[in-house]
Write a protein that holds these residues in place. Structure first.
Motif, PDB file in Angstrom:
ATOM      1  N   ARG A 174      45.311  36.953  44.655  1.00 31.67           N
ATOM      2  CA  ARG A 174      46.147  35.190  44.054  1.00 31.67           C
ATOM      3  C   ARG A 174      45.283  34.837  43.050  1.00 31.67           C
ATOM      4  O   ARG A 174      45.400  33.902  42.490  1.00 31.67           O
ATOM      5  CB  ARG A 174      46.450  34.971  44.647  1.00 31.67           C
ATOM      6  CG  ARG A 174      47.090  33.673  45.668  1.00 31.67           C
ATOM      7  CD  ARG A 174      47.150  32.886  46.490  1.00 31.67           C
ATOM      8  NE  ARG A 174      48.065  32.119  46.285  1.00 31.67           N
ATOM      9  CZ  ARG A 174      48.663  31.508  46.714  1.00 31.67           C
ATOM     10  NH1 ARG A 174      49.857  31.849  47.810  1.00 31.67           N
ATOM     11  NH2 ARG A 174      49.202  30.162  46.376  1.00 31.67           N
ATOM     12  N   LEU A 175      43.845  34.588  43.490  1.00 33.30           N
ATOM     13  CA  LEU A 175      42.830  33.959  42.723  1.00 33.30           C
ATOM     14  C   LEU A 175      42.661  34.719  40.506  1.00 33.30           C
ATOM     15  O   LEU A 175      42.647  34.267  39.953  1.00 33.30           O
ATOM     16  CB  LEU A 175      41.177  34.425  43.453  1.00 33.30           C
ATOM     17  CG  LEU A 175      39.995  32.862  42.071  1.00 33.30           C
ATOM     18  CD1 LEU A 175      40.637  31.863  41.894  1.00 33.30           C
ATOM     19  CD2 LEU A 175      39.221  33.647  42.546  1.00 33.30           C
ATOM     20  N   ILE A 176      42.496  36.102  41.282  1.00 23.36           N
ATOM     21  CA  ILE A 176      43.169  36.496  40.126  1.00 23.36           C
ATOM     22  C   ILE A 176      44.248  36.041  38.782  1.00 23.36           C
ATOM     23  O   ILE A 176      44.190  35.330  38.093  1.00 23.36           O
ATOM     24  CB  ILE A 176      42.470  37.810  39.975  1.00 23.36           C
ATOM     25  CG1 ILE A 176      41.147  38.147  40.201  1.00 23.36           C
ATOM     26  CG2 ILE A 176      43.034  38.953  38.283  1.00 23.36           C
ATOM     27  CD1 ILE A 176      40.290  39.344  40.797  1.00 23.36           C
ATOM     28  N   ASP A 177      44.951  35.995  39.325  1.00 23.54           N
ATOM     29  CA  ASP A 177      46.284  35.734  39.505  1.00 23.54           C
ATOM     30  C   ASP A 177      46.401  34.146  38.750  1.00 23.54           C
ATOM     31  O   ASP A 177      46.650  34.998  37.861  1.00 23.54           O
ATOM     32  CB  ASP A 177      47.009  36.637  40.093  1.00 23.54           C
ATOM     33  CG  ASP A 177      47.762  38.023  40.091  1.00 23.54           C
ATOM     34  OD1 ASP A 177      47.378  38.330  39.501  1.00 23.54           O
ATOM     35  OD2 ASP A 177      48.159  38.343  41.249  1.00 23.54           O
ATOM     36  N   GLU A 178      46.060  33.929  39.339  1.00 23.30           N
ATOM     37  CA  GLU A 178      46.261  32.923  38.780  1.00 23.30           C
ATOM     38  C   GLU A 178      45.619  32.078  37.624  1.00 23.30           C
ATOM     39  O   GLU A 178      45.132  30.683  37.004  1.00 23.30           O
ATOM     40  CB  GLU A 178      45.596  31.189  40.141  1.00 23.30           C
ATOM     41  CG  GLU A 178      46.629  31.349  41.857  1.00 23.30           C
ATOM     42  CD  GLU A 178      47.789  30.153  40.758  1.00 23.30           C
ATOM     43  OE1 GLU A 178      47.769  29.619  40.083  1.00 23.30           O
ATOM     44  OE2 GLU A 178      49.215  30.687  41.679  1.00 23.30           O
ATOM     45  N   LEU A 179      44.131  32.454  37.233  1.00 23.07           N
ATOM     46  CA  LEU A 179      43.171  32.176  36.482  1.00 23.07           C
ATOM     47  C   LEU A 179      43.731  32.971  34.896  1.00 23.07           C
ATOM     48  O   LEU A 179      43.608  32.365  34.009  1.00 23.07           O
ATOM     49  CB  LEU A 179      42.161  32.735  36.863  1.00 23.07           C
ATOM     50  CG  LEU A 179      40.465  32.494  38.027  1.00 23.07           C
ATOM     51  CD1 LEU A 179      40.022  33.489  38.636  1.00 23.07           C
ATOM     52  CD2 LEU A 179      40.605  30.838  37.556  1.00 23.07           C
ATOM     53  N   LYS A 180      44.212  34.046  35.161  1.00 20.09           N
ATOM     54  CA  LYS A 180      45.258  34.421  34.791  1.00 20.09           C
ATOM     55  C   LYS A 180      46.252  33.918  33.779  1.00 20.09           C
ATOM     56  O   LYS A 180      46.170  33.611  32.628  1.00 20.09           O
ATOM     57  CB  LYS A 180      45.626  36.419  34.668  1.00 20.09           C
ATOM     58  CG  LYS A 180      44.742  37.599  34.766  1.00 20.09           C
ATOM     59  CD  LYS A 180      44.935  38.843  35.327  1.00 20.09           C
ATOM     60  CE  LYS A 180      44.618  39.847  35.190  1.00 20.09           C
ATOM     61  NZ  LYS A 180      44.935  40.783  35.524  1.00 20.09           N
TER      62      LYS A 180
END
Length: 71
Positions: free
Chosen positions: A57-63
Motif C-alpha cells: 500500500r505504501l509503494i502504491d501511494e508513493l507511485k
C-alpha cells in the motif's frame, strides 16, 4: 557544442519524500529542497492485514504521488 539538448522532457523538480510509518497511520510528505511543503497525506496503516500489505500500500501511494506530481 557543450549545449544540453532538451529532447521534449521537462526538467523534474528535486524533492524529498518523507514517510512516517506508524501503527495507526502512515504519513507521507513531499517537500522541496528548501523545505516548502508540496503535499502531505495520511493513510491508515492497517497492520492487521500483514506487513506485505502495508508495504504494498505504501509503494502504491508513493507511485501515485510521483505520477501525480510529475517528480
Amino acid at each position: 557544442m557543450g549545449n544540453k539538448v532538451n529532447r521534449g522532457r521537462q526538467k523534474k523538480r528535486e524533492v524529498v519524500i518523507g514517510v512516517d510509518l506508524g501503527a495507526t497511520n502512515t504519513r507521507i510528505g513531499v517537500v522541496t529542497r528548501d523545505g516548502r511543503i508540496i503535499i502531505k497525506k495520511t493513510i491508515p496503516t492497517c497492520p492487521e492485514r500483514g506487513k506485505e500489505s502495508v508495504i504494498k500500500r505504501l509503494i502504491d501511494e508513493l507511485k501515485e504521488l510521483i505520477l501525480t506530481l510529475n517528480i
